[in-house]
Structure formats: structure tokens, C-alpha cells
Design an enzyme around this catalytic site. Structure first.
Site, PDB file in Angstrom:
ATOM      1  N   HIS A 307       0.853  -1.183   0.000  1.00  0.00           N
ATOM      2  CA  HIS A 307       0.000   0.000   0.000  1.00  0.00           C
ATOM      3  C   HIS A 307       0.884   1.225   0.000  1.00  0.00           C
ATOM      4  CE1 HIS A 307      -3.162   2.814   0.991  1.00  0.00           C
ATOM      5  NE2 HIS A 307      -3.990   1.878   0.616  1.00  0.00           N
ATOM      6  N   ASP A 364      -8.137  -4.946  -0.134  1.00  0.00           N
ATOM      7  CA  ASP A 364      -8.668  -5.572  -1.339  1.00  0.00           C
ATOM      8  C   ASP A 364      -8.325  -7.036  -1.459  1.00  0.00           C
ATOM      9  OD1 ASP A 364     -10.098  -3.483  -2.334  1.00  0.00           O
ATOM     10  OD2 ASP A 364      -8.268  -2.468  -2.950  1.00  0.00           O
TER      11      ASP A 364
HETATM   12  N1  ACO Z   1       4.333  -7.540  -5.085  1.00  0.00           N
HETATM   13  C1  ACO Z   1       5.677  -7.583  -5.171  1.00  0.00           C
HETATM   14  N2  ACO Z   1       6.513  -6.556  -4.898  1.00  0.00           N
HETATM   15  C2  ACO Z   1       5.927  -5.396  -4.530  1.00  0.00           C
HETATM   16  C3  ACO Z   1       4.526  -5.255  -4.415  1.00  0.00           C
HETATM   17  C4  ACO Z   1       3.723  -6.389  -4.699  1.00  0.00           C
HETATM   18  N3  ACO Z   1       2.388  -6.305  -4.596  1.00  0.00           N
HETATM   19  N4  ACO Z   1       4.226  -3.996  -4.027  1.00  0.00           N
HETATM   20  C5  ACO Z   1       5.391  -3.358  -3.904  1.00  0.00           C
HETATM   21  N5  ACO Z   1       6.429  -4.208  -4.205  1.00  0.00           N
HETATM   22  C6  ACO Z   1       7.860  -3.902  -4.117  1.00  0.00           C
HETATM   23  C7  ACO Z   1       8.314  -3.037  -5.291  1.00  0.00           C
HETATM   24  O1  ACO Z   1       8.775  -3.830  -6.364  1.00  0.00           O
HETATM   25  C8  ACO Z   1       9.417  -2.233  -4.648  1.00  0.00           C
HETATM   26  O2  ACO Z   1      10.543  -3.067  -4.521  1.00  0.00           O
HETATM   27  P1  ACO Z   1      12.039  -2.427  -4.611  1.00  0.00           P
HETATM   28  O3  ACO Z   1      12.126  -1.479  -3.467  1.00  0.00           O
HETATM   29  O4  ACO Z   1      12.931  -3.610  -4.505  1.00  0.00           O
HETATM   30  O5  ACO Z   1      12.099  -1.743  -5.952  1.00  0.00           O
HETATM   31  C9  ACO Z   1       8.914  -1.992  -3.233  1.00  0.00           C
HETATM   32  O6  ACO Z   1       8.047  -3.105  -2.939  1.00  0.00           O
HETATM   33  C10 ACO Z   1       8.142  -0.677  -3.058  1.00  0.00           C
HETATM   34  O7  ACO Z   1       7.099  -0.654  -4.041  1.00  0.00           O
HETATM   35  P2  ACO Z   1       6.524   0.661  -4.699  1.00  0.00           P
HETATM   36  O8  ACO Z   1       5.874   0.311  -5.987  1.00  0.00           O
HETATM   37  O9  ACO Z   1       7.573   1.722  -4.707  1.00  0.00           O
HETATM   38  O10 ACO Z   1       5.446   1.083  -3.640  1.00  0.00           O
HETATM   39  P3  ACO Z   1       4.310   2.115  -3.905  1.00  0.00           P
HETATM   40  O11 ACO Z   1       3.982   2.711  -2.584  1.00  0.00           O
HETATM   41  O12 ACO Z   1       4.646   3.040  -5.015  1.00  0.00           O
HETATM   42  O13 ACO Z   1       3.103   1.221  -4.453  1.00  0.00           O
HETATM   43  C11 ACO Z   1       1.198  -0.172  -4.569  1.00  0.00           C
HETATM   44  C12 ACO Z   1       2.032   0.791  -3.703  1.00  0.00           C
HETATM   45  C13 ACO Z   1       0.864   0.482  -5.918  1.00  0.00           C
HETATM   46  C14 ACO Z   1      -0.119  -0.430  -3.846  1.00  0.00           C
HETATM   47  C15 ACO Z   1       2.001  -1.476  -4.773  1.00  0.00           C
HETATM   48  O14 ACO Z   1       2.295  -2.065  -3.524  1.00  0.00           O
HETATM   49  C16 ACO Z   1       1.267  -2.476  -5.657  1.00  0.00           C
HETATM   50  O15 ACO Z   1       1.367  -2.391  -6.883  1.00  0.00           O
HETATM   51  N6  ACO Z   1       0.490  -3.445  -5.039  1.00  0.00           N
HETATM   52  C17 ACO Z   1      -0.288  -4.376  -5.812  1.00  0.00           C
HETATM   53  C18 ACO Z   1      -1.571  -3.716  -6.289  1.00  0.00           C
HETATM   54  C19 ACO Z   1      -2.575  -3.508  -5.152  1.00  0.00           C
HETATM   55  O16 ACO Z   1      -2.847  -4.382  -4.363  1.00  0.00           O
HETATM   56  N7  ACO Z   1      -3.154  -2.281  -5.130  1.00  0.00           N
HETATM   57  C20 ACO Z   1      -4.181  -1.948  -4.144  1.00  0.00           C
HETATM   58  C21 ACO Z   1      -3.766  -0.813  -3.299  1.00  0.00           C
HETATM   59  S1  ACO Z   1      -4.988  -0.568  -2.070  1.00  0.00           S
HETATM   60  C22 ACO Z   1      -6.131   0.443  -2.758  1.00  0.00           C
HETATM   61  O17 ACO Z   1      -5.982   1.105  -3.732  1.00  0.00           O
HETATM   62  C23 ACO Z   1      -7.400   0.443  -2.041  1.00  0.00           C
END
Ligand code: ACO
Length: 428
Positions: A307, A364
């Protein structure tokens, strides 16, 4: 703490006020940055460090897993309030008295009929259309049927639009689903509660009565409360920024619905189920998908994990996990998809990759599981999210209007070509 922040550019010092919110959050007020510095801007793609407004609606502390609407904890609201009370609280700032709630309910019910001509618009969509696209279009179309909604200067017209959309949105949601299933489009029953009405409108078969299951009513009520607001997320910011041009409520909401659709935001609940289905179809090997999620050369992400703001745990996920267990036990559901979900959650919570990056199941991850158990098709999951988020969007839009915020118009750092000479087509 000092009440000013100093910025030095090319040896020149500039001072900016430091503002402190009611929960001791700190912000540097850079409103005067461009004029003081002769054009310097801040650059913050994704707005990870940028506050777009001052707001008194929702407080969120991602580090400590805190979520409060108007000062009330989400845990207490989910346990003690119903969705309509929470909607009132978010929009008007206080929990309603009995009289206020009765009036609000009555006002909403007085608008529970949608102009029959909207059915013609719905009819023009193919059955295969994604419900979020349909819903966004129908919400926008309401403006044509209720043109006073574009009057954003009168509090009375704003109130009328608010109760109107709270009444009509569930009807549009139900119609979108019923069209998909080839069922006749019907209206609600004003004797029912808001949430009971939603369930009946969605699921009533033309040939039999609809019997309410209190466990489902309670679970849906909780889900809607948990989704009702989440401060300046992508769709809410979209609603506020669309409304900042003084666009009416319905079209601002339609913009928010579109923003919510994407799989990195509201579309995640659909993406979770699709991911679980894909893992099942591929033999149910969760370890393989855990490895894919960790592989930087693989675009696969574990949907429903992580998140932007909760970097510890998602308080909504805790509440909804309990509701999911209750629904599954009550309905006696034994579903291999759920076993895969549980397996993934367990593995991720023990895996250093997920632990180090503070990636936990978000709301979610579990909401999709409940919706599936309720018999809601996967494509409608994000629509259910929109149904819950509606009061939050309205509250944020109303706050933005009442504070008379300026039009939202970010700057950019231009990195394209500098001035060059036009070449005629023969010379390119
Ligand atoms: N699976 C695997 N790796 C992940 C995931 C995931 N779901 N989410 C984040 N990471 C990793 C990234 O690759 C990154 O790794 P690194 O530091 O080695 O490069 C690190 O964790 C940080 O990730 P970011 O993308 O920078 O985090 P950000 O805060 O920008 O993104 C997000 C948050 C978009 C929710 C992300 O975690 C994601 O894509 N999750 C899956 C989609 C999801 O479940 N979205 C629902 C959000 S809740 C809502 O909207 C109600």
C-alpha cells in the site's frame, strides 16, 4: 520545532512557514516558492511528499496502521455505526442525531427513482462492457437529467445533488449488474435499509422474493464503511481536482470512478481474484508465484499486497478478514481459491522480501473474497468499491467547494526539445 523552513538556492536563502496539523503532522507551506524564487518549483511525481490540501475529513497514519473518519476510529465505526451514519459523518462532519439521520434517509429515499430514459443509455452498451466504464458514463449522464447539479455555488443545490446521487448510484450499480445477467431493471424498496436495498436491487430474481441474510447485510455494511474514505488517494484527488474547476458533483464523481478503475487502485480487488484464478489454473503452486513477485525482471506483482501509505498493516484488512471468515463459515463455502489466498498470505507474511518492504495484505485482498462468496461477479468488485467510496468522494468534493479551493493545476519540469526550426515534410 522551528516555525520556518529555510531553503538555499545559489547562496540565496528563502524562508517558508511550517504548518502543523491537528495530529502533529508537519508541512512546509511552499505557496510562495515560485514567486519568491523567480520560478523554481518542486518536483514530486506520484505526489509522494506533496500535500494537495488541508482537510478535516480523514486521518491516516500509515506507519501505525491508523485510520479515522472525522476523529472516530475505523474499528469503532465498523463495529458500531451503519453505512448511512458513516456517510453523514463524512459529509457533514458529525455523527447524526436520530432526527438528522431520519431526515437524511428520507431525503435520499425521496430521490430513489432514476429517470427511465437512463435505461436507454444503458441499453446502448454491449453486455460485455466493463461495469466501471458503464457506471462512470451513467453517473456523468445524470447531469443531463438533473441539470441543477452544475450549480456548485448554492449549498441547497449541493445538498440536493448529494442526496440525489446517494439515492441513484446504488440503482445504477444494480442495473449495471442486472443488465450483465439479463435481468429486468428494477427499483429499490424504500422500506429497506440502504444496504439491504442494495442487495435486493442487485440479486432479486423476477420470479421469487428476495430474502435478506443478516450476515451478508452486515458484511456489506462493513465493507462499504471500510472503503468510505481514504484521504487524498488517486480517485479522491481526481474528484477534487475535477471539481476544482467548478465542475458539478456528478461529473466530478464520474472522473473519480474512472480513476478508481485501474488495477493499482480500486481495480486491485478484481486483479486479486484474477490472480488467484490464474494460479489455480496453473496448478495452484503459490511458491512459483511468490518467486515471480520477487523477481525484478518479472513484472508480476502480488495483487492485494502493499500500500502506498500503510507501511505496517492495513487496519481495514484486519476488520475485513474477520468479516470474510464469518461470511465463509455462514455460507459453508469450501473454495480452492480461498485456500490459495490463505497460502499466499501466510507465505508472504513470513518472507523477508515482503517483510523488509513492509508489504502486507491490503483491504482488497479480502474484499474480493467476500464479494465472490456473495455471488458478485469479479468484474463488479471495483463497482462495489465505488459504492463504498461514494460518501468519501462527496465529502471531499464538498469540503473543496466550501473552502473555495483554487483550481488544481500542477506545474512540470519540461525536458523536451528547446526551440527548433520547422522542417517541411520533404526535408524530414
Ligand atoms: N508484489 C511484489 N513486490 C511489490 C509489491 C507487490 N504487490 N508492491 C510493492 N512491491 C515492491 C516493489 O517492487 C518495490 O521493490 P524495490 O524497493 O525492490 O524496488 C517496493 O516493494 C516498493 O514498491 P513501490 O511500488 O515503490 O510502492 P508504492 O507505494 O509506489 O506502491 C502499490 C504501492 C501500488 C499499492 C504497490 O504495492 C502495488 O502495486 N500493489 C499491488 C496492487 C494492489 O494491491 N493495489 C491496491 C492498493 S490498495 C487500494 O488502492 C485500495
Amino acid at each position: 520545532m522551528s516555525d520556518k523552513a529555510t531553503l538555499e538556492i545559489n547562496g540565496e536563502k528563502y524562508e517558508f512557514p511550517i504548518l502543523v496539523g491537528s495530529e502533529k503532522e508537519v508541512a512546509i507551506d511552499i505557496k510562495s516558492l515560485r514567486s519568491a524564487t523567480g520560478g523554481v518549483i518542486t518536483l514530486d511525481p506520484g505526489y509522494k511528499n506533496t500535500g494537495s490540501c488541508e482537510s478535516a475529513i480523514t486521518f491516516l497514519d500509515g506507519e501505525n496502521g491508523v485510520l479515522r473518519y472525522r476523529g472516530y476510529s475505523i474499528e469503532e465505526l465498523a463495529e458500531k455505526a451503519d453505512f448511512l451514519e458513516v456517510a453523514y459523518l463524512l459529509i457533514f462532519g458529525e455523527l447524526p442525531t436520530k432526527e438528522q439521520l431520519d431526515k437524511f434517509d428520507k431525503d435520499i429515499k425521496s430521490h430513489s427513482v432514476v429517470d427511465d430514459d437512463i435505461k436507454k443509455i444503458l441499453d446502448a452498451f454491449p453486455k460485455s462492457a466493463h461495469p466501471m466504464g458503464v457506471l462512470s458514463s451513467l453517473t456523468s449522464a445524470l447531469t443531463a437529467f438533473y441539470p441543477t447539479s452544475v450549480d456548485v455555488t448554492s449549498e441547497e443545490q449541493m445538498y440536493n445533488s448529494i442526496v440525489r446521487i446517494l439515492a441513484k448510484f446504488p440503482v445504477l450499480v444494480a442495473w449495471t449488474l442486472r443488465k450483465k445477467h439479463g435481468l429486468p431493471l428494477d427499483y429499490g424498496d424504500n422500506k429497506l435499509s440502504y444496504v439491504e436495498n442494495i442487495l435486493k436491487m442487485m440479486f432479486k430474481s423476477p420470479s421469487s422474493d428476495y430474502e435478506q441474510n443478516p450476515i451478508l447485510v452486515n458484511a456489506l455494511d462493513k465493507l462499504l464503511i471500510l472503503h468510505a474514505d481514504h484521504e487524498q488517494n488517486c480517485s479522491t484527488s481526481t474528484v477534487r481536482i475535477a471539481g476544482s474547476s467548478h465542475a458539478g458533483l456528478f461529473v466530478s464523481l464520474a472522473s473519480g470512478i474512472s480513476a478508481l478503475w485501474g488495477p493499482l487502485h480500486g481495480g486491485a480487488n478484481q486483479a486479486v481474484l484474477e490472480m488467484l484464478e490464474a494460479i489455480k489454473a496453473d496448478g495452484g503452486d503459490t511458491k512459483k508465484y511468490m518467486a515471480k513477485a520477487k523477481d525484478k525482471n518479472d513484472p508480476f506483482r502480488l495483487m492485494g499486497f502493499g500500500h502506498r501509505v500503510y507501511k505496517n498493516f492495513d487496519p481495514r484488512a484486519k476488520i475485513i478478514k474477520a468479516a470474510a471468515d464469518e461470511v465463509l463459515n455462514d455460507l459453508g463455502i469450501d473454495d480452492p481459491i480461498l485456500d490459495i489466498a490463505k497460502g499466499l498470505a501466510k507465505e508472504a507474511l513470513e518472507d523477508p522480501y515482503f517483510i523488509d518492504r513492509k508489504l502486507y495484505p491490503n483491504v482488497d485482498f479480502y474484499s474480493g473474497i467476500i464479494y465472490r462468496a456473495m455471488g458478485i461477479p469479479v468484474e463488479m468488485f471495483t463497482v462495489m468499491f465505488a459504492l463504498g467510496r461514494l460518501p468519501g468522494w462527496i465529502a471531499q468534493w464538498r469540503e473543496m467547494r466550501l473552502r473555495n479551493e483554487p483550481i488544481g493545476r500542477p506545474r512540470q519540469l519540461y525536458i523536451g526539445e528547446t526551440l527548433r526550426e520547422f522542417k517541411t515534410i520533404e526535408k524530414r
